[in-house]
Structure formats: C-alpha cells, structure tokens
Enzyme design. Structure first.
Site, PDB file in Angstrom:
ATOM      1  N   PRO A  13       0.831  -1.211   0.000  1.00 40.58           N
ATOM      2  CA  PRO A  13       0.000   0.000   0.000  1.00 40.58           C
ATOM      3  C   PRO A  13       0.863   1.258   0.000  1.00 40.58           C
ATOM      4  CG  PRO A  13       0.013  -1.008   2.193  1.00 40.58           C
ATOM      5  CD  PRO A  13       0.752  -1.942   1.274  1.00 40.58           C
ATOM      6  N   ASP A  14       0.320   2.351  -0.559  1.00 42.31           N
ATOM      7  CA  ASP A  14       1.020   3.626  -0.388  1.00 42.31           C
ATOM      8  C   ASP A  14       0.651   4.195   0.983  1.00 42.31           C
ATOM      9  OD1 ASP A  14      -1.464   4.798  -0.699  1.00 42.31           O
ATOM     10  OD2 ASP A  14      -1.042   5.721  -2.631  1.00 42.31           O
ATOM     11  N   PHE A  15       0.984   5.435   1.243  1.00 42.08           N
ATOM     12  CA  PHE A  15       0.743   5.991   2.570  1.00 42.08           C
ATOM     13  C   PHE A  15      -0.557   6.790   2.644  1.00 42.08           C
ATOM     14  CE2 PHE A  15       5.212   5.154   2.239  1.00 42.08           C
ATOM     15  CZ  PHE A  15       5.517   4.610   3.465  1.00 42.08           C
ATOM     16  N   ARG A  16      -0.814   7.616   1.624  1.00 40.71           N
ATOM     17  CA  ARG A  16      -1.859   8.631   1.774  1.00 40.71           C
ATOM     18  C   ARG A  16      -3.086   8.448   0.894  1.00 40.71           C
ATOM     19  NH1 ARG A  16       3.032  10.709   2.527  1.00 40.71           N
ATOM     20  NH2 ARG A  16       3.397  11.696   4.556  1.00 40.71           N
ATOM     21  N   ASN A  87      11.086   5.103  -1.156  1.00 40.11           N
ATOM     22  CA  ASN A  87      10.547   3.816  -0.735  1.00 40.11           C
ATOM     23  C   ASN A  87      11.549   3.025   0.099  1.00 40.11           C
ATOM     24  OD1 ASN A  87       8.393   4.637  -2.194  1.00 40.11           O
ATOM     25  ND2 ASN A  87       8.787   3.327  -3.961  1.00 40.11           N
ATOM     26  N   ASP A  89      10.982  -0.344   0.483  1.00 38.96           N
ATOM     27  CA  ASP A  89      10.613  -1.741   0.227  1.00 38.96           C
ATOM     28  C   ASP A  89      11.722  -2.543  -0.444  1.00 38.96           C
ATOM     29  OD1 ASP A  89      10.501  -0.785  -2.444  1.00 38.96           O
ATOM     30  OD2 ASP A  89       8.343  -0.408  -2.298  1.00 38.96           O
ATOM     31  N   HIS A 106      14.779   7.798   2.167  1.00 37.88           N
ATOM     32  CA  HIS A 106      14.170   7.503   3.469  1.00 37.88           C
ATOM     33  C   HIS A 106      14.732   6.220   4.070  1.00 37.88           C
ATOM     34  CE1 HIS A 106      10.558  10.340   2.465  1.00 37.88           C
ATOM     35  NE2 HIS A 106      11.691  10.973   2.683  1.00 37.88           N
TER      36      HIS A 106
HETATM   37  P1  OAD Z   1       2.003   8.842  -0.696  1.00 35.75           P
HETATM   38  O1  OAD Z   1       1.078   7.777  -0.242  1.00 35.75           O
HETATM   39  O2  OAD Z   1       2.019  10.118   0.037  1.00 35.75           O
HETATM   40  O3  OAD Z   1       1.718   9.189  -2.245  1.00 35.75           O
HETATM   41  C1  OAD Z   1       1.639   8.179  -3.194  1.00 35.75           C
HETATM   42  C2  OAD Z   1       1.018   8.751  -4.462  1.00 35.75           C
HETATM   43  O4  OAD Z   1       1.045   7.754  -5.455  1.00 35.75           O
HETATM   44  C3  OAD Z   1      -0.444   9.167  -4.270  1.00 35.75           C
HETATM   45  O5  OAD Z   1      -0.634  10.459  -4.825  1.00 35.75           O
HETATM   46  C4  OAD Z   1      -1.232   8.108  -5.074  1.00 35.75           C
HETATM   47  O6  OAD Z   1      -2.379   8.662  -5.720  1.00 35.75           O
HETATM   48  C5  OAD Z   1      -0.220   7.691  -6.092  1.00 35.75           C
HETATM   49  N1  OAD Z   1      -0.361   6.301  -6.552  1.00 35.75           N
HETATM   50  C6  OAD Z   1      -0.647   5.180  -5.837  1.00 35.75           C
HETATM   51  N2  OAD Z   1      -0.587   4.090  -6.609  1.00 35.75           N
HETATM   52  C7  OAD Z   1      -0.250   4.520  -7.869  1.00 35.75           C
HETATM   53  C8  OAD Z   1      -0.019   3.870  -9.111  1.00 35.75           C
HETATM   54  N3  OAD Z   1      -0.108   2.544  -9.249  1.00 35.75           N
HETATM   55  N4  OAD Z   1       0.313   4.641 -10.164  1.00 35.75           N
HETATM   56  C9  OAD Z   1       0.413   5.999 -10.052  1.00 35.75           C
HETATM   57  N5  OAD Z   1       0.221   6.661  -8.894  1.00 35.75           N
HETATM   58  C10 OAD Z   1      -0.106   5.940  -7.819  1.00 35.75           C
HETATM   59  O7  OAD Z   1       3.461   8.192  -0.760  1.00 35.75           O
HETATM   60  P2  OAD Z   1       4.871   8.931  -0.855  1.00 35.75           P
HETATM   61  O8  OAD Z   1       4.766  10.161  -1.676  1.00 35.75           O
HETATM   62  O9  OAD Z   1       5.855   7.907  -1.254  1.00 35.75           O
HETATM   63  O10 OAD Z   1       8.014   8.453   4.744  1.00 35.75           O
HETATM   64  O11 OAD Z   1       5.104   9.324   0.668  1.00 35.75           O
HETATM   65  C11 OAD Z   1       6.270   9.974   1.042  1.00 35.75           C
HETATM   66  C12 OAD Z   1       6.697   9.566   2.407  1.00 35.75           C
HETATM   67  O12 OAD Z   1       5.633   9.708   3.340  1.00 35.75           O
HETATM   68  C13 OAD Z   1       7.080   8.103   2.558  1.00 35.75           C
HETATM   69  O13 OAD Z   1       8.404   7.843   2.145  1.00 35.75           O
HETATM   70  C14 OAD Z   1       6.917   7.855   4.029  1.00 35.75           C
HETATM   71  C15 OAD Z   1       5.648   8.613   4.283  1.00 35.75           C
HETATM   72  O14 OAD Z   1       5.521   9.154   5.553  1.00 35.75           O
HETATM   73  C16 OAD Z   1       8.601   7.765   5.728  1.00 35.75           C
HETATM   74  O15 OAD Z   1       8.294   6.663   6.030  1.00 35.75           O
HETATM   75  C17 OAD Z   1       9.707   8.505   6.409  1.00 35.75           C
END
Ligand code: OAD
Ligand code: ZN
Length: 279
Positions: A13-16, A87, A89, A106
């Site tokens: 999963p992503d974060f947000r 990432n 991962d 990170h």
């Molecule tokens: P986020 O979850 O903030 O953002 C991920 C983005 O990717 C979102 O805008 C989604 O819409 C988009 N997304 C998800 N799946 C996708 C796909 N298959 N194709 C295209 N877009 C997609 O994640 P990050 O930006 O990586 O920090 O978050 C940054 C940091 O916040 C992470 O490294 C983590 C977190 O707190 C730490 O752990 C220190």
C-alpha cells in the site's frame, strides 16, 4: 524521483491514498496519530507497532513492478543518472538497479543499527528477530536495534545531500512517479533541475504543488505508473525488452519464493503480481 505509487501494483500500500493507504489502516495499533508509527520519539517509547508493521511489509514477499523494471532498463541503456526513491521496500535493489545508482532517501531495511551505541546488525539478524516476534535488542548495550529507515525527526542519509549536487545540473529529463510530494526535503528536489529540464509527473491524482508550475516544461500524466511505463516503452520501441525483463525476473522470484515457502513449510503468502501488471 519516486514514491510509494510505483510499488502499489506489487501489493504494497502507499501511505496517503484515502481508504487503501497505510495511514488509513493502522487502527489496530491504537496510535495517537498514524504517522507516529514512523516518529522516533514514539518508537523509543513504544517500538512494537513499528515492528509489527515491519513484519507485514518486510522485503521478501513482493516482486518489483514493470515501473521498477523500466527504471532498470533506463540503467541498462546508460540513460539513468540516478534513482531517487522515498521507498523502503527494497524493490529497486531487487529489480537490479545497482546501489551506486540509488539514493534511498528515506533509508532501507537493508542495514540496521542500535539506536544507542550505533552497533551494526545485518538484515539476516533483524529478519530473525522480526519474524520471531522478538524485540531486536542490542547485544552490547541493550538498546533497541532499528532498521536504517529514516523516521520523522531523523537526518536523511548523507548521499541525499551530496548526490543532487552531482546530478541535477546535468539532468535533462526528470521523471517523478507515484508520489504525493508531501514530504520534505525530498519533494524540494523537483526544484533543483535547470530551467530547461523537462519534468514529467506520473501519478494517479494531480499534485497541486506540481501541476502548472511551469507550463512550458512540465508534463503531467494522470494514471498508473505501470501504464505510463508501458506507453513510454512503446514509443521508445522497448516493449519486448521490458516485457522479457519483467517476465523473466518475476518468474525467477516466484520460483525462489515457492522454494523457500516449501522449505520453511510454513503458510507464507505467495508473491503477488497484480492483474494490472499483465499485458
Ligand atoms: P504517498 O502515499 O504520500 O503518495 C503516493 C502517491 O502515489 C499518491 O498520490 C497516489 O495517488 C499515487 N499512486 C498510488 N498508486 C499509484 C499507481 N499505481 N500509479 C500511479 N500513482 C499511484 O506516498 P509517498 O509520496 O511515497 O516516509 O510518501 C512519502 C513519504 O511519506 C514516505 O516515504 C513515508 C511517508 O511518511 C517515511 O516513512 C519517512
Ligand atoms: Zn547498542
């Protein structure tokens, strides 16, 4: 520059993202605030939620996506200056992008240190603790041993500060994939390129901070990273190469994973390749 969106099709999963993102799914840990799971102060008081989550997300269950292999292909073709990732991962390493081409901004699960005396521990040592549900405690000083993931409140790795000085002036195409650009200082890197550098954002949703910043040289592709890389591969004439690389490597991971599952004789989840990935 990438974020969690390049790994969602691998099953992480992503974060947000509302609903599916990690921060919307941490209720079982009873955290005062979801991001506390990566807060150093919280971790020092209560490391268990982080290690429970680490067990779920630990590298080994997941296979790199076509987006990872597209970056690997850029490297194979000597077109990749550097890969900046948020990432943790380890999928870039698994996809064969060499360490010297990576800035894991990170941090990584690859190495571990005691938070008190800084003694180094290997990933095998840590894996044994995490999967044995044992709190990893330093053999020298009894401090907690933590994977070298950058928590909120911790410094970024040194190369996050040194490599951009080498890379960004000469960059003529900055590809930004799968990130909300919410977290600084990583997000500020997009401003480091020269004014003539084309910047392409590939993301499922529009990112206000990026869109329309500079209409002459900024391009936004709204959609999935994997779809975008297949389209780029298509116009570059690389479709078969990307397909072959991705299929070959994925099947090797699957075989290795099945073998280790059988050997361990345990109920482990099979490696997942999302249907979205298939072509
Ligand atoms: P986020 O979850 O903030 O953002 C991920 C983005 O990717 C979102 O805008 C989604 O819409 C988009 N997304 C998800 N799946 C996708 C796909 N298959 N194709 C295209 N877009 C997609 O994640 P990050 O930006 O990586 O920090 O978050 C940054 C940091 O916040 C992470 O490294 C983590 C977190 O707190 C730490 O752990 C220190
Ligand atoms: Zn120690």
């Amino acid at each position: 520059m990438v974020g969690a969106g390049i790994s969602t099709s691998s099953g992480i999963p992503d974060f947000r993202s509302p609903g599916s993102g990690l921060y919307d799914n941490l209720q079982k840990y009873n955290l005062p605030h979801p991001t506390d799971i990566f807060e150093l102060d919280y971790f020092m008081d209560n490391p268990k939620p982080f290690f429970t989550l680490a067990k779920e997300l630990y590298p080994g269950h997941y296979i790199p996506s076509p987006a990872h292999y597209f970056i690997r292909l850029l490297h194979d073709k000597k077109l990749l200056t550097r890969h900046y990732t948020q990432n943790i991962d380890c999928l870039e390493r698994l996809a064969g992008i060499p360490e010297e081409k990576l800035v894991e901004a990170h941090g990584t699960f690859h190495t571990n240190h005691c938070v008190d005396c800084n003694k180094f521990y290997t990933k095998e040592w840590m894996k044994e603790k995490i999967f044995g549900d044992v709190l990893p405690v330093c053999e020298e000083c009894n401090g907690i041993v933590k994977p070298d993931i950058v928590f909120f409140g911790e410094n970024m790795p040194d190369h996050f500060y040194t490599k951009p000085l080498e890379d960004f002036d000469d960059c003529d195409l900055l590809i930004i994939m799968g990130t909300s650009l919410e977290v600084y200082p990583f997000a500020s890197l997009v401003a480091n390129v020269k004014p003539n550098c084309i910047r392409v954002l590939i993301n499922r949703v529009a990112i206000d901070k990026f869109s329309g910043r500079d209409k002459k040289r900024d391009i936004t592709f709204l959609g999935d990273c994997d779809d975008a890389v297949w389209q780029m591969a298509d116009v570059l004439g690389w479709t078969n190469e990307l397909k072959d690389l991705w299929k070959r490597e994925s099947s090797l991971f699957e075989q290795a994973r099945e073998k280790s599952d059988n050997n361990a004789d345990q109920e482990a989840k099979s490696p997942r390749i999302s249907k979205n990935n298939s072509r």
